[in-house]
Design a protein around this motif. Sequence first.
Motif, mmCIF file in Angstrom:
data_model
loop_
_atom_site.group_PDB
_atom_site.id
_atom_site.type_symbol
_atom_site.label_atom_id
_atom_site.label_comp_id
_atom_site.label_asym_id
_atom_site.label_seq_id
_atom_site.Cartn_x
_atom_site.Cartn_y
_atom_site.Cartn_z
ATOM 1 N N GLY A 80 0.798 -1.215 0.000
ATOM 2 C CA GLY A 80 0.000 0.000 0.000
ATOM 3 C C GLY A 80 0.831 1.265 0.000
ATOM 4 N N CYS A 144 -8.426 7.886 0.833
ATOM 5 C CA CYS A 144 -7.650 7.073 1.770
ATOM 6 C C CYS A 144 -7.838 7.620 3.188
ATOM 7 N N ASP A 149 -5.232 -2.356 10.803
ATOM 8 C CA ASP A 149 -4.909 -3.530 9.992
ATOM 9 C C ASP A 149 -5.175 -4.792 10.803
ATOM 10 N N LYS A 157 -5.144 3.223 4.535
ATOM 11 C CA LYS A 157 -5.734 2.310 3.563
ATOM 12 C C LYS A 157 -6.582 3.123 2.593
#
Length: 237
Positions: A80, A144, A149, A157
């Motif tokens: 990412g 974003c 996570d 993200k």
Amino acid sequence: MELNLAPFDVDGTFKANHLHHIEHACIATAFSLHALFAILLDKFRPTKHESNIDIGHFLVTMAFTQELLLFHFHTTDHVGLEGQYHWLLQQIVLVCLIFTLLSLWLPKSFMVCYVRSLSVIFQGLWLIVMGYMLWTPEFAPKGCGLRKDNYGRDVIKCSDEESLHRAKALVNILFSWFFIGMMGFGVSFYWSVSKIFEVNNNELMEVGVEEGDCCTSGEDNQGFLQGKRVLPFDLEK
């Protein structure tokens, strides 16, 4: 600070969500050891040979090598947006490593020392940028945001592939801006310091002092300081 986050589980093993903290602590420890031994070598000088400087270059080479490997095999996401920041950071660390290795063969080369110094400054700036851009919600790119996570870490993200590609492009542009800024800073700083040395050299020539002459007790063994004046210092000599 990294190790104060309780990285150990109740059974004494490392927690999965703290592995990256341990990696950062290893990097900091390597550079701290280099700094400590560099100070000791400079202060006590076990030998009068130039090998003291070579040992210092060797230690920082090992530190940069470890940093590059740990960031390359980092336990955090390499796919990412955070991975894009880390990938660009690896390029800077690689430049630091290459020019530090060159210092072992060309310890008196001005350009090798200067480029290495600029690359270290660039690395420090980029680390600061990463700290702000990756963990400040207001700086997250469009599409974003900070989310948890699988290990409970706050990471940026993106909602879709288009937002991710746009965010990576913005990171590349940001890196380019800092790269251009370092180019301007490097030349401007060199130019300014060169002017200062040129002025001091002209003043010394007016009073009949030749460059490198040891004419006063205030000058050190390298002919670098003389009272409050700064004499021209040529690394190539």
